[in-house]
Design an enzyme around this catalytic site. Sequence first.
Site, PDB file in Angstrom:
ATOM      1  N   GLU A  97      21.048  27.399 -45.815  1.00 52.60           N
ATOM      2  CA  GLU A  97      19.879  28.152 -45.315  1.00 52.60           C
ATOM      3  C   GLU A  97      20.163  28.710 -43.922  1.00 52.60           C
ATOM      4  O   GLU A  97      19.669  29.787 -43.566  1.00 52.60           O
ATOM      5  CB  GLU A  97      18.641  27.239 -45.343  1.00 52.60           C
ATOM      6  N   GLY A 173      17.851  23.589 -54.146  1.00 51.22           N
ATOM      7  CA  GLY A 173      16.423  23.836 -54.323  1.00 51.22           C
ATOM      8  C   GLY A 173      16.090  24.598 -55.596  1.00 51.22           C
ATOM      9  O   GLY A 173      14.962  25.070 -55.761  1.00 51.22           O
TER      10      GLY A 173
HETATM   11  C1  PEP Z   1      19.841  20.634 -49.246  1.00 53.30           C
HETATM   12  O1  PEP Z   1      18.945  21.156 -48.640  1.00 53.30           O
HETATM   13  O2  PEP Z   1      20.853  20.319 -48.622  1.00 53.30           O
HETATM   14  C2  PEP Z   1      19.709  20.419 -50.689  1.00 53.30           C
HETATM   15  C3  PEP Z   1      20.742  20.023 -51.354  1.00 53.30           C
HETATM   16  O3  PEP Z   1      18.478  20.669 -51.257  1.00 53.30           O
HETATM   17  P1  PEP Z   1      17.985  20.259 -52.745  1.00 53.30           P
HETATM   18  O4  PEP Z   1      18.376  18.827 -52.928  1.00 53.30           O
HETATM   19  O5  PEP Z   1      16.517  20.457 -52.734  1.00 53.30           O
HETATM   20  O6  PEP Z   1      18.694  21.153 -53.694  1.00 53.30           O
END
Ligand code: PEP
Length: 250
Positions: A97, A173
């Site tokens: 992100e 996500g």
């Molecule tokens: C993360 O934000 O590092 C992540 C892996 O998110 P999620 O587990 O929601 O895919």
Amino acid sequence: MSRQYYIAGNWKMHKTRAEAAELAKTLVSQLKDGKHKYLVAPSFTSLETVAAIVKGSNILLGAQNVAAEEQGAHTGEVSVLQLKDLGVQVVILGHSERRHTYKEDDALINKKVKLALKHGFDVILCIGETLEEREAGQAEVVCESQTLWGLSSVSATDLAKVTIAYEPVWAIGTGKTASPEDAEAIHAYIRKVIARLYGEDAAQKLVIQYGGSVKPDNAAQLMDKENIDGALVGGAALKPDTFVPIAKFA
Ligand code: PEP
């Protein structure tokens, strides 16, 4: 060589201080007999609150980012000195992100990695390819390049303070998890890259977490793989009901 499993929860931009405190208290109590290494990374606003709760427990305190400069005129940024003051031990850098939504490039991420290490923090360096890159057969090349850039000018001594998190962007996500075999292939590849740079011994000691829709029902299969040494968990880290079973996977 046996590496200790390392399970980290990234709470992203969720939770007020009261909510963060509640989750942290439950985790301290439910993970006190856990056998692995643990970390929680709340938002900056909850770090002080959570620091007081995890202090003296088996859960490390992490931040989700840090500025590339030590201090100064950088509106909206948070410095290594401020994080140290709060008792933060680990900094997550290069999260997808940060790379994709906030356009952090490899040079900036490397600057942050070096600054965090210089100030005594442990670092979780996130790497991972997009879906487009994977479909173009570029997953290894992208992950290698992000690793090389991220660790540029990082000494062998400092490498001992680094964990790599392989997080395919398309799995974060989204509910889509890389298959244990696909994840293992990249983890093994990254370990080879590290061996080339720092030697076989350092590569064998390096902990490589997988991240991307890790859930209680897929954690054990992923971590059963030889080169998958833990997990960086997003969505499932927000509730004890989902994080504790991952953290205590058997
Ligand atoms: C993360 O934000 O590092 C992540 C892996 O998110 P999620 O587990 O929601 O895919």
